[in-house]
Motif scaffolding. Sequence first.
Motif, mmCIF file in Angstrom:
data_model
loop_
_atom_site.group_PDB
_atom_site.id
_atom_site.type_symbol
_atom_site.label_atom_id
_atom_site.label_comp_id
_atom_site.label_asym_id
_atom_site.label_seq_id
_atom_site.Cartn_x
_atom_site.Cartn_y
_atom_site.Cartn_z
ATOM 1 N N ALA A 48 73.217 69.341 -22.789
ATOM 2 C CA ALA A 48 72.316 68.285 -23.245
ATOM 3 C C ALA A 48 72.668 67.829 -24.660
ATOM 4 O O ALA A 48 72.594 66.635 -24.976
ATOM 5 C CB ALA A 48 70.869 68.772 -23.193
ATOM 6 N N GLY A 49 73.080 68.765 -25.511
ATOM 7 C CA GLY A 49 73.476 68.395 -26.870
ATOM 8 C C GLY A 49 74.678 67.475 -26.880
ATOM 9 O O GLY A 49 74.734 66.504 -27.655
ATOM 10 N N ALA A 50 75.646 67.745 -26.006
ATOM 11 C CA ALA A 50 76.832 66.893 -25.916
ATOM 12 C C ALA A 50 76.464 65.484 -25.449
ATOM 13 O O ALA A 50 76.953 64.483 -25.993
ATOM 14 C CB ALA A 50 77.853 67.515 -24.962
ATOM 15 N N ILE A 51 75.586 65.400 -24.444
ATOM 16 C CA ILE A 51 75.161 64.090 -23.937
ATOM 17 C C ILE A 51 74.395 63.319 -25.004
ATOM 18 O O ILE A 51 74.557 62.100 -25.154
ATOM 19 C CB ILE A 51 74.289 64.267 -22.680
ATOM 20 C CG1 ILE A 51 75.085 64.926 -21.551
ATOM 21 C CG2 ILE A 51 73.727 62.927 -22.222
ATOM 22 C CD1 ILE A 51 76.308 64.157 -21.111
ATOM 23 N N LEU A 52 73.561 64.017 -25.772
ATOM 24 C CA LEU A 52 72.790 63.360 -26.826
ATOM 25 C C LEU A 52 73.709 62.773 -27.894
ATOM 26 O O LEU A 52 73.542 61.612 -28.303
ATOM 27 C CB LEU A 52 71.832 64.365 -27.463
ATOM 28 C CG LEU A 52 70.930 63.816 -28.579
ATOM 29 C CD1 LEU A 52 69.976 62.769 -28.031
ATOM 30 C CD2 LEU A 52 70.146 64.953 -29.241
ATOM 31 N N VAL A 53 74.681 63.533 -28.342
ATOM 32 C CA VAL A 53 75.622 63.047 -29.355
ATOM 33 C C VAL A 53 76.411 61.853 -28.822
ATOM 34 O O VAL A 53 76.579 60.834 -29.514
ATOM 35 C CB VAL A 53 76.589 64.177 -29.777
ATOM 36 C CG1 VAL A 53 77.718 63.622 -30.645
ATOM 37 C CG2 VAL A 53 75.827 65.252 -30.543
ATOM 38 N N LEU A 54 76.893 61.962 -27.590
ATOM 39 C CA LEU A 54 77.674 60.868 -27.006
ATOM 40 C C LEU A 54 76.840 59.596 -26.891
ATOM 41 O O LEU A 54 77.322 58.499 -27.192
ATOM 42 C CB LEU A 54 78.192 61.295 -25.631
ATOM 43 C CG LEU A 54 79.068 60.279 -24.888
ATOM 44 C CD1 LEU A 54 80.324 59.961 -25.690
ATOM 45 C CD2 LEU A 54 79.434 60.803 -23.509
ATOM 46 N N ALA A 55 75.591 59.735 -26.466
ATOM 47 C CA ALA A 55 74.734 58.565 -26.271
ATOM 48 C C ALA A 55 74.392 57.874 -27.592
ATOM 49 O O ALA A 55 74.527 56.651 -27.722
ATOM 50 C CB ALA A 55 73.458 58.973 -25.545
ATOM 51 N N LEU A 56 73.958 58.646 -28.582
ATOM 52 C CA LEU A 56 73.500 58.049 -29.834
ATOM 53 C C LEU A 56 74.659 57.530 -30.687
ATOM 54 O O LEU A 56 74.607 56.406 -31.208
ATOM 55 C CB LEU A 56 72.668 59.057 -30.627
ATOM 56 C CG LEU A 56 71.369 59.511 -29.959
ATOM 57 C CD1 LEU A 56 70.557 60.385 -30.902
ATOM 58 C CD2 LEU A 56 70.536 58.313 -29.511
ATOM 59 N N LEU A 57 75.712 58.322 -30.842
ATOM 60 C CA LEU A 57 76.851 57.850 -31.619
ATOM 61 C C LEU A 57 77.622 56.783 -30.862
ATOM 62 O O LEU A 57 78.142 55.835 -31.461
ATOM 63 C CB LEU A 57 77.774 59.017 -31.971
ATOM 64 C CG LEU A 57 77.286 59.970 -33.063
ATOM 65 C CD1 LEU A 57 78.350 61.022 -33.360
ATOM 66 C CD2 LEU A 57 76.921 59.215 -34.336
ATOM 67 N N GLY A 58 77.691 56.935 -29.533
ATOM 68 C CA GLY A 58 78.396 55.936 -28.733
ATOM 69 C C GLY A 58 77.784 54.561 -28.857
ATOM 70 O O GLY A 58 78.491 53.558 -28.988
#
Length: 227
Positions: free
Chosen positions: A149-159
């Motif tokens: 979930a942490g990886a998905i959160l970083v990818l979504a917000l920074l992406g």
Amino acid sequence: MDPALTSLLAASLAFVGTHFAMSHPLRAPMVGLLGEKGFLGLYSLVSLACLVWMVLAFRAAPTGSGGLQGALGTASWIVASLLTLVALVLFLGSHRGNPAAPNTPIEKVAAAKVRGVFAVTRHPMMWSFALWALAHLLLHWSMRTTILAGAILVLALLGSHFQDRKKELLMGDAWAGWEAKTSYWPRLGALFGVAPVLWLAALALWLAITWAHIPAAGVPAGIWRWV
């Protein structure tokens, strides 16, 4: 750390890192070398390989306990359930009228109207992933879920942030105008303006997904936790 968790962490870093690298600093040289179609093919292949690695590592990692009641007990499950429902509203609504869709003409972006989920945020799909991730981070029932979930959160917000920067360079005033009319951060009050039919569709899908969560993950989620 458990070897399977280490593998999951490495896979998550690879998934996020390759997305950012190929979408931004490496995109231009790769397109110049491979052409647009060649680049998209390689991008898809690398993304798929990292995703498969993540899924396999996630399945191999120990489930742990982490406290199935969540950090805040029942309250955390209620908040997480609401977050995932809103995430589905944003995800479904993002497929219509999105000026950020690939190959959208500049003039269409400039004339785009702020409606539906785009009144909530100009990145509804990315925020749908972010809200899903936040819901699972809030529950914190296992280390493997927290890593994923942490990886998905970083990818979504920074992406989504990097997408804005890229669109500004490519579209100039047209994208700047769209940014001025919309918000990066969700305007939750605008959810009340979303069409009821979209809410109903999201609710139906939410009920189906949360029910499937029981056989898939062994944990009752959503309303099924109390039914």
